[in-house]
Write an enzyme that holds these catalytic residues in place. Structure first.
Site, short mmCIF file in Angstrom:
data_model
loop_
_atom_site.label_atom_id
_atom_site.label_comp_id
_atom_site.label_asym_id
_atom_site.label_seq_id
_atom_site.Cartn_x
_atom_site.Cartn_y
_atom_site.Cartn_z
N HIS A 320 -2.83 -8.62 6.95
CA HIS A 320 -3.05 -7.64 8.01
C HIS A 320 -3.62 -6.36 7.39
CE1 HIS A 320 -2.24 -5.09 11.52
NE2 HIS A 320 -2.16 -6.21 12.20
N ASP A 378 0.17 -13.87 14.60
CA ASP A 378 -0.54 -15.10 14.99
C ASP A 378 0.00 -16.34 14.31
OD1 ASP A 378 -3.14 -12.85 14.93
OD2 ASP A 378 -2.56 -13.93 16.74
C1 SDX Z 1 -4.55 -9.43 14.42
O1 SDX Z 1 -5.51 -4.68 13.51
C2 SDX Z 1 -4.58 -5.18 14.22
O2 SDX Z 1 -3.61 -4.52 14.55
C3 SDX Z 1 -4.80 -6.64 14.64
C4 SDX Z 1 -3.61 -7.29 15.33
C5 SDX Z 1 -3.36 -6.68 16.70
O3 SDX Z 1 -2.23 -6.81 17.19
O4 SDX Z 1 -4.34 -6.17 17.31
O5 SDX Z 1 -2.44 -7.18 14.56
C6 SDX Z 1 -3.90 -8.78 15.59
O6 SDX Z 1 -5.75 -9.46 14.37
C7 SDX Z 1 -3.70 -9.95 13.30
C8 SDX Z 1 -4.54 -10.50 12.08
C9 SDX Z 1 -4.96 -11.90 12.44
N1 SDX Z 1 -5.96 -12.44 11.47
C10 SDX Z 1 -5.64 -13.41 10.63
O7 SDX Z 1 -4.52 -13.91 10.53
C11 SDX Z 1 -6.82 -13.94 9.84
C12 SDX Z 1 -6.44 -14.06 8.35
N2 SDX Z 1 -6.24 -12.74 7.81
C13 SDX Z 1 -7.38 -12.14 7.09
O8 SDX Z 1 -8.63 -12.46 7.65
C14 SDX Z 1 -7.14 -10.65 6.78
O9 SDX Z 1 -5.87 -10.56 6.29
C15 SDX Z 1 -7.29 -9.61 7.87
C16 SDX Z 1 -8.61 -9.71 8.57
C17 SDX Z 1 -6.21 -9.75 8.89
C18 SDX Z 1 -7.16 -8.23 7.20
O10 SDX Z 1 -8.33 -8.00 6.55
P1 SDX Z 1 -8.47 -6.76 5.52
O11 SDX Z 1 -7.46 -5.71 5.73
O12 SDX Z 1 -9.90 -6.36 5.56
O13 SDX Z 1 -8.06 -7.40 4.15
P2 SDX Z 1 -9.06 -8.08 3.20
O14 SDX Z 1 -9.83 -9.12 3.95
O15 SDX Z 1 -9.84 -7.02 2.50
O16 SDX Z 1 -8.08 -8.81 2.18
C19 SDX Z 1 -7.51 -8.11 1.11
C20 SDX Z 1 -7.37 -9.19 0.02
C21 SDX Z 1 -8.68 -9.92 -0.23
O17 SDX Z 1 -8.66 -10.32 -1.59
P3 SDX Z 1 -9.51 -9.43 -2.64
O18 SDX Z 1 -10.94 -9.39 -2.12
O19 SDX Z 1 -8.85 -8.05 -2.63
O20 SDX Z 1 -9.37 -10.18 -3.94
O21 SDX Z 1 -6.43 -10.18 0.48
C22 SDX Z 1 -7.11 -11.43 0.62
C23 SDX Z 1 -8.60 -11.15 0.63
O22 SDX Z 1 -9.32 -12.23 0.07
N3 SDX Z 1 -6.65 -12.00 1.87
C24 SDX Z 1 -6.33 -13.27 2.06
C25 SDX Z 1 -5.90 -13.35 3.41
N4 SDX Z 1 -6.00 -12.14 3.99
C26 SDX Z 1 -6.48 -11.31 3.04
N5 SDX Z 1 -6.35 -14.35 1.25
C27 SDX Z 1 -5.94 -15.52 1.79
N6 SDX Z 1 -5.50 -15.68 3.09
C28 SDX Z 1 -5.47 -14.60 3.91
N7 SDX Z 1 -5.06 -14.74 5.18
#
Ligand code: SDX
Length: 444
Positions: A320, A378
């Site tokens: 998140h 989720d």
């Molecule tokens: C919702 O914003 C809100 O409030 C949203 C929400 C709401 O109520 O409105 O809470 C609802 O959207 C919840 C989130 C649902 N999405 C997912 O579950 C999809 C999987 N999660 C990722 O796509 C990600 O965690 C996000 C999109 C949720 C957050 O993205 P960020 O903050 O931009 O984090 P990032 O992508 O930069 O990740 C940071 C690191 C990365 O590694 P590095 O590049 O630093 O080496 O963490 C890793 C990412 O690769 N990472 C994951 C991961 N999520 C982040 N690695 C594996 N699996 C994951 N799920």
């Protein structure tokens, strides 16, 4: 709300900065620091470009407050979520979704009389214009229900011209009531259309969530019996999804609304944004992922894939932007998931077993611990929604149904903010410098 003029920094109390100093080429600029009720202070940079000719740069807005708001507060480090000061677990455990709607819209939990009045106002607007039924026929039966939602909700402005004048507080309020009241009907119609069953009209003798379930699962051939346990679970799921600060879809609604677009069009824009798998589409993606994993013994393979930078696979339902601790909604959703599965005699649901084991493994894995990746709302919602009888394609529709109150409350807060102006971010230009046009016969 205007920012206080910058005064000489008195940072004697590090918890209460009153100004920040920016030094550029030896010149110092004072930037006001503003304090909220709780949470991080903000450096007000609204005069930065005028004073310095420089923009700030923050793609993804990870360090940027786009507004001030009184609706919702998230403490990502400590896994706290408050709606107008009330903790989400108290609202979910002890209240109803319509109570939370009243709280978000009007700032207070309703009294008995206020609740009865609000519930009646919503009930009296649950039907949609009969002409809207024909819009569904324009979609293929296998259209994704979110595609239908984007279209039908956007079209509401064609039917309710008497609540599109955003300058009229009475119209803003009726538009909010209409949106909250009609989203269950529109969502249920999208579901019925996709399974080839006739639309079911709302019933005024049922409460909000029981009414939604009957519009989804009743058929004209028999009397529908609402299951109070399932209706309560549905209501709690709606509470958990109601609002969440300036997430991507809420920011979309605010930006669309800042141009003066009507509220129905703004909500349609929010639905479109929520559809993305990184946002509200994650509940559908999470269940698809759990189904793809299939059995507990395949979990390590997928955990390794999620850690592999060269593999686009991510653990859907994990991570998140704000929560760097357990999403408080996920805990409540997990409890609700167990309650629904128990009530339906599905406590040994293999998908739930995979989810519980995947969570256990991930929370012990250094990669997820180091990156502070925890289950989000989720992760468990999909299992619960499938148990309630919804196909995965309806999961994000249910998220949109619940988030409508947050979107419309945030939209109204923005419209009523005296400092509100059209949102218009700037950029760092990295394209070609100015150059002369070359006629086509001279281009080599
Ligand atoms: C919702 O914003 C809100 O409030 C949203 C929400 C709401 O109520 O409105 O809470 C609802 O959207 C919840 C989130 C649902 N999405 C997912 O579950 C999809 C999987 N999660 C990722 O796509 C990600 O965690 C996000 C999109 C949720 C957050 O993205 P960020 O903050 O931009 O984090 P990032 O992508 O930069 O990740 C940071 C690191 C990365 O590694 P590095 O590049 O630093 O080496 O963490 C890793 C990412 O690769 N990472 C994951 C991961 N999520 C982040 N690695 C594996 N699996 C994951 N799920």
């Amino acid at each position: 709300m205007s920012s206080s003029p910058a005064t000489k920094p008195d940072n004697s109390d590090p918890a209460k900065h009153n100004a920040a100093t920016l030094s550029i080429d030896g010149k110092e600029y004072l930037l006001p620091v503003r304090h909220g009720t709780v949470g991080p202070e903000v450096v007000d940079v609204s005069s930065l470009y005028n004073d310095t000719g420089l923009f700030t740069y923050d793609p993804g807005f990870a360090s940027t407050a786009s507004c001030d708001s009184e609706l919702t507060f998230i403490d990502g480090e400590n896994g706290i979520l408050l709606h107008r000061g009330y903790p989400i677990d108290q609202l979910a455990d002890r209240g109803t979704f319509l109570e939370t709607c009243h709280l978000l819209l009007y700032g207070e939990l309703p009294t008995v009389d206020q609740y009865a009045d609000f519930q009646n106002r919503v009930t009296m607007h649950t039907m949609v214009h009969e002409q809207m039924n024909r819009m569904y026929a324009g979609f293929r039966r296998d259209a994704h229900p979110m595609a239908i939602m984007v279209g039908v909700v956007g079209a509401l402005s064609a039917f309710y011209h008497d609540s599109t004048d955003i300058t009229d507080p009475v119209q803003r309020d009726i538009a909010a009531i209409r949106m909250i009241a009609k989203m269950p009907t529109i969502a249920a119609m999208a579901f019925k259309y996709s399974i080839g069953q006739p639309f079911i009209y709302p019933r005024n003798d049922l409460d909000y969530s029981a009414n939604f379930l009957q519009m989804c699962f009743a058929v004209p051939c028999e009397v529908y019996k609402a299951d109070p346990t399932l209706a309560r679970a549905m209501d709690r799921i709606f509470i958990l999804h109601a609002d969440h600060e300036q997430n991507a879809s809420t920011s979309t609604v605010r930006l669309a609304g800042s141009s003066g677009a009507n509220p129905f069009a703004c909500i349609s824009a929010g639905i479109a944004c929520l559809w993305g798998p990184a946002h509200g589409g994650a509940n559908e993606a999470a269940l698809n992922m759990l189904s793809e994993i299939g059995t507990v013994d395949r979990i390590p393979e997928f955990v390794e894939r999620a850690k592999d930078k060269d593999d686009p696979f991510r653990l859907m339902g994990f991570g998140h932007r704000v929560y760097k601790n357990y999403d408080p909604r996920a805990k409540i959703m997990q409890k609700s998931c167990h309650e629904v599965l128990d009530a339906l005699g599905l406590k040994n649901d293999p998908t739930l077993q995979v989810a519980l084991e995947l969570e256990r493994i991930a929370l012990e894995d250094d990669y997820f611990v180091d990156k502070k990746l925890y289950p989000n709302i989720d992760f468990y919602s999909g299992i619960t929604l499938r148990a309630l009888g919804f196909p995965t394609t309806m999961f994000t529709v249910l998220f949109a149904l619940a988030r409508t109150v947050g979107w419309i409350a945030q939209w109204r807060e923005m419209i009523e903010d005296p400092d509100q102006r059209i949102g218009r971010p700037r950029q760092l230009y990295t394209g070609p410098a100015e150059r002369e046009y070359v006629p086509i016969d001279q281009r080599g």
